[in-house]
Design an enzyme around this catalytic site. Structure first.
Site, PDB file in Angstrom:
ATOM      1  N   THR A 135       0.921  -1.056  -0.020  1.00  0.00           N
ATOM      2  CA  THR A 135      -0.152   0.207   0.044  1.00  0.00           C
ATOM      3  C   THR A 135       0.819   1.233  -0.026  1.00  0.00           C
ATOM      4  OG1 THR A 135      -1.807   1.263   1.288  1.00  0.00           O
ATOM      5  CG2 THR A 135      -0.306  -0.065   2.318  1.00  0.00           C
ATOM      6  N   ASP A 137      -0.271   3.965   0.994  1.00  0.00           N
ATOM      7  CA  ASP A 137      -0.846   4.703   2.074  1.00  0.00           C
ATOM      8  C   ASP A 137       0.126   4.342   3.532  1.00  0.00           C
ATOM      9  OD1 ASP A 137      -2.896   6.021   0.512  1.00  0.00           O
ATOM     10  OD2 ASP A 137      -4.498   4.334   0.928  1.00  0.00           O
TER      11      ASP A 137
END
Length: 386
Positions: A135, A137
């Site tokens: 990810t 993020d």
């Protein structure tokens, strides 16, 4: 050919290094006689459901090695709604003679791992599940950082560093740069490293870990105008007010995916309307997770390693685990992989700790910069005679 068969399924948005993890899985699988085939599910879990599997281990090594440098997902990914489909998925795994499943993704994908493992146990079949983290993020729990984050952080930091050079050259406006980050401000925080480019970093950084205060934001911007004439503001796409309401109404919401409105445009308009000063907005969007030109080399290496570690874990008989990345203590940066029960990471979002956010909530601390620097790598230093 005797041996076990691996199925890789990508879930959620791609990163600049998701294919490096895929390469690690295939290369490590081909290095062990216990592995017969490595397949990729075309387009994510839907590839398993509709029977479109790609035999990756049959491909030439000269083609496979190019995975390390390929953006996007070479086998396709998706955000499939899988509730109620897990028993059918197990039946299809058995039908296709899959012995090991490797879902690759974030905390939602690790939830898929957990639910798939439960369905496998209920069916009483011998299929292993090993999660591979991914990810941009950086919001996966229990690990130091996620593959994909270092490259997204580097792209954001260098791009903002270049914007700072532009504004430093002609300080006549406020430029608001919006970066991805639904609930966690890891990518936004990384733009603080733009200061190492030599023309200063962003003047303000707003992260979703802190509630947005419009009056405080405008006061911060006015100080920039009064002291410098121009500046750079970085904002996460997930900014919200104290009651949790997004500062810009989402365009659309599908399952866990939220399609945010233009936060940077909204903030620049606030500056124009309330302060009567020039402002403009910039939104790299998918460029921030797709760029291989500005990716982090350590991110590439570590992404490949977690793929290889997933294969080794499966050969050791592990199941229901996610490969983790842990930082080795010491002055010299280094990591090691470990295994984490997927129950400990499923659907848990890891936010920036308070120690990484400054007291005013509009920037980061030196502690964060020290933590993030080795993940991003050395940034170019730009000359200026101003």
């Amino acid at each position: 050919m005797a041996g076990k068969n691996i199925l890789v399924m990508h879930g959620g948005g791609p990163t600049a290094v998701i294919n490096a993890s895929l390469y690690g899985i295939v290369a490590e699988g081909k290095a062990h006689s216990e592995i017969a085939h490595v397949y990729g599910a075309h387009g994510g879990p839907s590839g398993l459901m509709n029977g479109t599997l790609i035999d990756l281990s049959s491909m030439d090594d000269s083609e496979l090695v190019r995975l390390r440098d390929a953006p996007g997902s070479a086998i396709g990914t998706g955000r499939d709604a899988l509730a109620g489909h897990y028993p059918a998925m197990v039946e299809l795994l058995v039908k296709n003679k899959i012995d090991i499943v490797m879902p690759t993704g974030g905390n939602g994908t690790m939830n898929t791992c957990a639910l798939l493992q439960e369905a496998i146990n209920e069916a009483g079949v011998d299929i292993q599940v090993i999660g591979v983290p991914k990810t941009m993020d950086n919001d996966i729990a229990e690990i130091d950082h996620a593959p994909g984050y270092g490259s997204a952080a580097r792209y954001a930091a260098q791009s903002v560093g270049e914007v700072c050079c532009d504004v430093h050259s002609m300080p006549i406006h406020i430029v608001v740069v919006e970066v991805m980050g639904r609930a966690a401000g890891w990518v936004a925080a990384a733009t603080a490293l733009a200061e190492t480019c030599g023309q200063g970093g962003p003047d303000l950084i707003y992260m979703p870990e802190r509630a947005f205060d419009q009056d405080a934001f405008l006061a911060d911007c006015q100080r920039i105008i009064d002291t410098k004439g121009g500046g750079v503001v970085v904002a996460s796409e997930g900014l919200h007010y104290a009651d949790g309401t997004p500062i810009v109404e989402p365009v659309m919401e599908v399952e866990r995916a939220t399609y945010y409105g233009d936060v940077s445009s909204h903030l620049s308009n606030l500056i124009i309307k309330h302060l009567g000063y020039k402002a403009r907005s910039e939104k790299p969007g998918l460029l921030g997770r797709a760029s291989t030109a500005l990716r982090s080399e350590s991110d590439v290496r570590e992404a490949e390693e977690v793929g290889r570690a997933a294969v080794r874990a499966a050969l050791a008989g592990e199941t229901g685990k996610m490969v983790g990345i842990q930082r080795i203590p010491g002055d010299v940066y280094g990591i090691e992989t470990n295994l984490i029960d997927v129950e400990r990471v499923r659907m848990i979002e890891r936010l920036l700790p308070d120690t990484f956010i400054n007291e005013a909530g509009n920037g980061v601390t030196p502690e964060f910069k020290t933590w993030a620097a080795p993940l991003v790598g050395e940034l170019p230093r730009f000359v200026s005679f101003l």
